[in-house]
Design a protein around this motif. Structure first.
Motif, PDB file in Angstrom:
ATOM      1  N   SER A   8       1.323   4.229  -4.765  1.00  7.36           N
ATOM      2  CA  SER A   8       0.398   3.494  -3.895  1.00  7.36           C
ATOM      3  C   SER A   8       0.791   2.025  -3.888  1.00  7.36           C
ATOM      4  O   SER A   8       1.715   1.601  -4.584  1.00  7.36           O
ATOM      5  N   GLY A   9       0.051   1.253  -3.113  1.00 12.23           N
ATOM      6  CA  GLY A   9       0.333  -0.183  -3.004  1.00 12.23           C
ATOM      7  C   GLY A   9       0.530  -0.578  -1.566  1.00 12.23           C
ATOM      8  O   GLY A   9       0.863   0.232  -0.709  1.00 12.23           O
ATOM      9  N   ARG A  10       0.294  -1.891  -1.305  1.00 12.69           N
ATOM     10  CA  ARG A  10       0.453  -2.416   0.044  1.00 12.69           C
ATOM     11  C   ARG A  10       1.486  -3.525   0.040  1.00 12.69           C
ATOM     12  O   ARG A  10       1.872  -4.011  -1.016  1.00 12.69           O
ATOM     13  N   GLY A  11       1.903  -3.908   1.219  1.00 15.69           N
ATOM     14  CA  GLY A  11       2.836  -5.023   1.305  1.00 15.69           C
ATOM     15  C   GLY A  11       4.180  -4.683   0.710  1.00 15.69           C
ATOM     16  O   GLY A  11       4.707  -3.576   0.886  1.00 15.69           O
ATOM     17  N   ASP A  12       4.744  -5.628  -0.028  1.00 19.17           N
ATOM     18  CA  ASP A  12       6.119  -5.488  -0.504  1.00 19.17           C
ATOM     19  C   ASP A  12       6.246  -4.617  -1.739  1.00 19.17           C
ATOM     20  O   ASP A  12       7.330  -4.112  -2.020  1.00 19.17           O
ATOM     21  N   TYR A  13       5.175  -4.433  -2.497  1.00 18.20           N
ATOM     22  CA  TYR A  13       5.304  -3.775  -3.798  1.00 18.20           C
ATOM     23  C   TYR A  13       4.466  -2.510  -3.884  1.00 18.20           C
ATOM     24  O   TYR A  13       3.337  -2.442  -3.388  1.00 18.20           O
ATOM     25  N   LYS A  14       5.045  -1.480  -4.532  1.00 16.57           N
ATOM     26  CA  LYS A  14       4.382  -0.212  -4.796  1.00 16.57           C
ATOM     27  C   LYS A  14       4.338   0.009  -6.305  1.00 16.57           C
ATOM     28  O   LYS A  14       5.032  -0.651  -7.072  1.00 16.57           O
ATOM     29  N   HIS A  15       3.526   0.970  -6.710  1.00 14.25           N
ATOM     30  CA  HIS A  15       3.467   1.292  -8.137  1.00 14.25           C
ATOM     31  C   HIS A  15       3.032   2.736  -8.315  1.00 14.25           C
ATOM     32  O   HIS A  15       2.366   3.316  -7.444  1.00 14.25           O
ATOM     33  N   TYR A  16       3.409   3.310  -9.460  1.00  8.64           N
ATOM     34  CA  TYR A  16       2.999   4.660  -9.810  1.00  8.64           C
ATOM     35  C   TYR A  16       1.554   4.643 -10.299  1.00  8.64           C
ATOM     36  O   TYR A  16       1.083   3.656 -10.873  1.00  8.64           O
ATOM     37  N   HIS A  17       0.869   5.788 -10.093  1.00  7.77           N
ATOM     38  CA  HIS A  17      -0.449   5.940 -10.706  1.00  7.77           C
ATOM     39  C   HIS A  17      -0.278   5.860 -12.219  1.00  7.77           C
ATOM     40  O   HIS A  17       0.675   6.394 -12.789  1.00  7.77           O
ATOM     41  N   ALA A  18      -1.235   5.202 -12.886  1.00 10.79           N
ATOM     42  CA  ALA A  18      -1.099   4.949 -14.320  1.00 10.79           C
ATOM     43  C   ALA A  18      -0.944   6.231 -15.123  1.00 10.79           C
ATOM     44  O   ALA A  18      -0.160   6.294 -16.080  1.00 10.79           O
TER      45      ALA A  18
END
Length: 945
Positions: free
Chosen positions: A375-385
């Motif tokens: 998930s994430g918006r803009g330039d950066y995404k991340h994994y669910h914790a």
């Protein structure tokens, strides 16, 4: 594609979706059944909070809402969160110009954060000049009303300086709270604009268990309408793991729509599996048992397309099994390895993806972004914790060497990117650059993960510098440190993470963190020096100057080449009035780094406060040459030029500042001071008024405009402005004194004495107010009270020549010739060059009949006054007609004086001297009687108390 299928097959949470949709159908302005405006979605990790927020966001947009969402990747402080929210709102609702202006203004204020502050208890040069501009220049006659106030502008500046230094440093001493407030007000203004055009504005705050560290207090202030009224059609949604803190949220509890999310029921789990074509009864039963109804795990297991129970071997932790089964069922090995490799970075963009996954994963970035745990918006995404924690655990356990190598490679990549940023940034600006900080903190995280023991000290030394930046930067570093501790499970890292997190939640996080860091024996001398520098600076901003000096002494002892430590210690000395020591320390800093613009500017201020105006101008000019964006130094340069009497150059400097920033109220007021000192009262009033249009609470500008009116004999307007300034700043002792002087000038002695007394109640050592109250008592005929006040003023500051000269006058006019003679002898010895003392000496000789011996001295004294104002010039003409040009010029000079309409108090000063002289025999007595009669004909009450 996966996200589209997930959206089409959204199962469960129907009640929650209906709740939100029905709320959006209500009338936000209804008094009978208003819509809810505050939602709190809560539940354990993986329960589907973020998924539900995405569904709510889509529902809001279908209801003609503009929406924005932030989570822990967007938020390391209020400003970052607001900027990201506005970026998303602008994309839907058009430019947010007011907020953009506020961001620019905040940037200018942050650029000036290193501004030295005037020393408490000592008048800064700029304040001294302001007072001279308001009350006049060097005095000729200490008891001559409008000239009396001119006699000691230095003392009058004390009260002003306290106000001015507090105003200009307020946001810094509150840790940037001023910037936060300005941005927040602009944000509310933009919400109002959007709400006039849209049915709803919905703001989503995800991962509240983390973002609340930065935003909880701010959001409570927003809802309390501290930044302005929040429109009724604004909806705020929080999503986090924990309940809201009862202590802080209790007043709003009745307004919070609590939306707890539980794990899926069996029916919801079966429905989701059926939508994914997982229908084998034994497999469905296994998923029910393995996932425990946690929606994220149900989703991952369903996407693995299990056909048999063996595919879902439940050995091990249920989350690990679910994640591993999902990864194993990715049939493309390149995709499978990319998913695992990209679990290591804290956050992802396409560049980080390429570095982590390698060339084998070319073209898979969009595919990865479509996975349900990304998930994430803009330039950066991340994994669910939950997913990331599982993958990290498995990789570390499966291949410790591979784990270390992968993290080292990522650390090296961030170091290279950081180096590219450093090529375009001077060293002093690096910590201010968000991109540089991101690469630095991510690199630190990866090296800690690769070699926890070996890199611990280096990482702690990075935290030392993070403490010296801001609360948001410090929290960012500690969170990265904490994440490395949890990902490696290294006992030492976990211990340090706990200590730092505990320090972060203490009453004074800066001192607590630095104290913890200094307890680490491995810190280098340079890092210890920086830690003490940051501690000293922090103590200085907390008004603990002696402790700050002790800490900065340690900083210099640890590293004598630390220019910042020298400069900060010099600044503390300057604040405390130790100008010689301040200049020595600042010079030491400049010997180490001749381009240290801040040290140059601070030394310029120190020179100026020490009275070395040419040196001040030189240093401030040099500082601006090195750092043209040091606009606060330009403001100080304008003050220095004005103090040196270069009024037109001062006006030019302030004008340049105003052209750069037309909303710079201090620059407008500073230019007003310069115009005022040059006698251009209308231009001065215009500038002060412009400053007040920008900031109606600018008490200093109000008081200065009041003094301009007073100087232009507009006493009613003067009193009105000074009264308004006192209303804004009730402890503004200088404004009370200035209003007292205005009352005295019009002969309202009781009100004047009351104002001087109020000033002294606030500042008992305010010697100017004591001396001027004594002078007012003299005019009111209270000779004993006058002597008492003047004596008390001299006890505080025996160097006050004008006070001593006034006491000579009072003793002489009260018939106490011996006391007057003793004071005169003291004045002549102590202040042989002072005009007010010279005046009283000549008056003493005149009333004793020794005029012939002093006639030439009278001529020299009157002629020595440079550039007198109009009021001063006509006053001088009267004395010239009495003592120098005696050929029947008294009527003409007196009529000129009366034509400028001096107030009763101002006229009373002159009248008291004329009465003394009219008692003499001979031509001087006759001329004085003629002058006395003309004044009494004009104002019969002038001589009455």
């Amino acid at each position: 594609m996966i996200r589209q299928r997930a959206k089409a097959g959204f199962v469960g949470r129907r009640a929650q979706l209906t709740l939100f949709t029905e709320n959006l159908a209500k009338d936000p302005f209804s008094e009978e059944a208003p819509a809810d405006f505050l939602f709190h979605v809560r539940g354990v990790g993986g329960v589907g909070k973020s998924t539900l927020l995405r569904q709510w966001q889509e529902a809001a947009r279908r209801a003609d809402a503009v929406t924005a969402v932030v989570d822990e990747n967007d938020v390391h402080g209020v400003q970052q969160a607001l900027v990201e929210l506005v970026r998303q709102l602008e994309a839907q609702g058009g430019p947010c110009k007011e907020f953009g202006k506020a961001v620019e203004q905040s940037g200018r204020e942050q650029a000036a954060q290193a501004e030295p502050f005037p020393v408490e208890g000592e008048a800064s040069v700029s304040s001294r000049v302001m007072t001279q501009a308001a009350l006049g220049a060097a005095s000729l006659l200490p008891g001559a009303g409008f000239v009396t106030a001119m006699a000691n502008p230095e003392a009058a500046a004390q009260g002003l300086d306290r106000l001015r230094s507090a105003s200009r440093s307020r946001s810094q001493r509150r840790g940037g709270r001023g910037d936060e407030t300005g941005l927040s007000r602009a944000f509310v203004t933009e919400l109002e604009r959007l709400c006039r055009r849209q049915r709803w504005v919905v703001l989503f705050f995800d991962t509240w268990e983390q973002t609340a560290h930065y935003l909880d207090g701010w959001l409570l202030r927003l809802l309390d309408e501290e930044f302005g009224p929040v429109p009724a059609n604004v909806v705020i949604v929080l999503a986090g793991r924990d309940e809201l803190a009862e202590r802080d949220w209790a007043p709003l509890r009745a307004h919070v729509m609590d939306v707890p999310l539980e794990v899926f029921t069996e029916a919801e789990t079966r429905a989701l599996l059926a939508s994914r074509n997982v229908t084998e009864p034994a497999v469905v039963d296994a998923v029910l048992q393995l996932s425990m109804g946690l929606p994220l795990l149900v989703e991952l297991l369903s996407l693995a397309r299990p056909n048999t129970v063996e595919d879902l071997d439940a050995g091990g932790d249920f989350a690990d099994v679910a994640v591993e089964r999902f990864v194993q069922w990715i049939t493309d090995p390149k995709k499978r390895e990319a998913v695992r490799a990209c679990a290591l970075p804290l956050q992802l963009n396409e560049d980080v993806f390429d570095a982590a996954a390698g060339p084998e994963a070319e073209g898979l970035w969009e595919w990865l972004c479509g996975q349900p745990f990304v998930s994430g918006r803009g330039d950066y995404k991340h994994y669910h914790a939950v997913v990331r924690a599982s993958m990290v655990h498995q990789q570390r356990a499966h291949s410790p060497q591979g784990w270390a190598s992968a993290h080292t490679r990522l650390a090296d990549v961030h170091a290279a990117w950081r180096g590219s940023v450093e090529e375009r940034l001077p060293e002093a600006k690096r910590w201010e650059e968000a991109e540089w900080r991101r690469h630095r903190v991510d690199g630190t995280y990866h090296r800690l993960c690769a070699y926890p023991g070996a890199y611990l000290t280096a990482a702690l030394e990075q935290v030392v510098h993070a403490v010296g930046q801001s609360a948001a930067v410090l929290r960012q570093w500690i969170e990265a440190f904490d994440q490395a501790a949890r990902d490696t499970t290294d006992p030492t890292l976990l211990s340090w993470a706990g200590r730092l997190q505990s320090a972060l939640t203490s009453d004074d996080p800066v001192l607590a963190c630095l104290g913890a860091l200094l307890s680490h024996g491995g810190l280098s001398a340079d890092s210890r020096s920086w830690a003490s520098t940051y501690r000293g600076n922090h103590l200085y901003f907390r008004d603990r100057e002696e402790e700050a000096l002790a800490e900065l002494d340690r900083a210099v002892a640890q590293n004598a080449r630390n220019a910042t430590a020298w400069s900060r210690r010099g600044e503390v000395h300057r604040w405390m009035g130790h100008y010689d020591r301040a200049i020595a320390d600042l010079t030491a800093a400049l010997d180490i780094d001749p381009t240290h613009a801040w040290a140059l500017a601070s030394r310029g201020m120190s020179h100026r406060q020490a009275g070395s105006y040419d040196l001040a101008v030189a240093d401030l000019t040099a500082a601006i040459g090195i750092a043209p964006d040091y606009f606060w130094a330009r403001l100080e340069l304008g003050d220095a030029l004005r103090q040196a009497g270069h009024y037109d150059r001062a006006v030019a400097e302030f004008t340049a500042l105003i052209e750069h920033d037309p909303t710079h109220a201090w620059a407008l007021a500073g230019r007003g001071e310069a115009h005022q000192r040059a006698g251009r009262y209308d231009q001065a009033v215009a500038d002060f008024t412009a400053a007040l249009d920008i900031d109606p609470t600018h008490a200093w500008a109000l008081a200065s405009r009041g003094q301009t009116h007073h100087h232009a004999d507009r006493h009613d307007q003067a009193i009105a402005d000074l009264t308004a300034a006192i209303g804004i700043a009730p402890d503004y002792s200088w404004a009370f004194g200035a209003r007292g002087e205005a009352h005295r000038a019009v002969g309202d002695y009781d009100q004047a004495i009351a104002d001087f007394t109020a000033a002294l109640d606030i500042a008992p050592d305010y010697s100017w107010a004591l001396g001027t109250r004594g002078h007012t008592h003299h005019q009111a005929g209270h000779y004993d009270q006058a002597i008492a006040d003047l004596t008390a003023a001299l006890d505080i500051d025996p160097t006050h020549a004008w006070v001593l000269a006034t006491r000579i006058q009072v003793h002489r006019q009260a018939g106490r010739r011996e006391e007057a003679r003793r004071d005169l002898d003291r004045a002549v010895e102590a202040h042989p060059e002072d005009d007010s003392c010279t005046f009283e000496k000549l008056m003493f000789e005149a009333v004793e009949g020794r005029l012939q011996s002093s006639a030439e001295q009278w001529s020299q004294l009157i002629s020595s006054q440079e550039d007198p104002t109009g009021a001063e010039a006509v006053f001088l003409n009267v004395f010239r007609s009495l003592f120098v040009e005696t050929e029947n010029r008294v009527p003409e000079a007196t009529e000129e004086l009366l034509a400028v309409h001096p107030g009763r108090g101002d006229l009373a000063d002159l009248f008291s001297y004329v009465v003394e002289l009219s008692a003499l025999t001979g031509e001087l007595g006759d001329r004085a009687q003629q002058c006395r009669d003309l004044i009494m004909e004009h104002n019969p009450d002038v001589g009455r108390p």
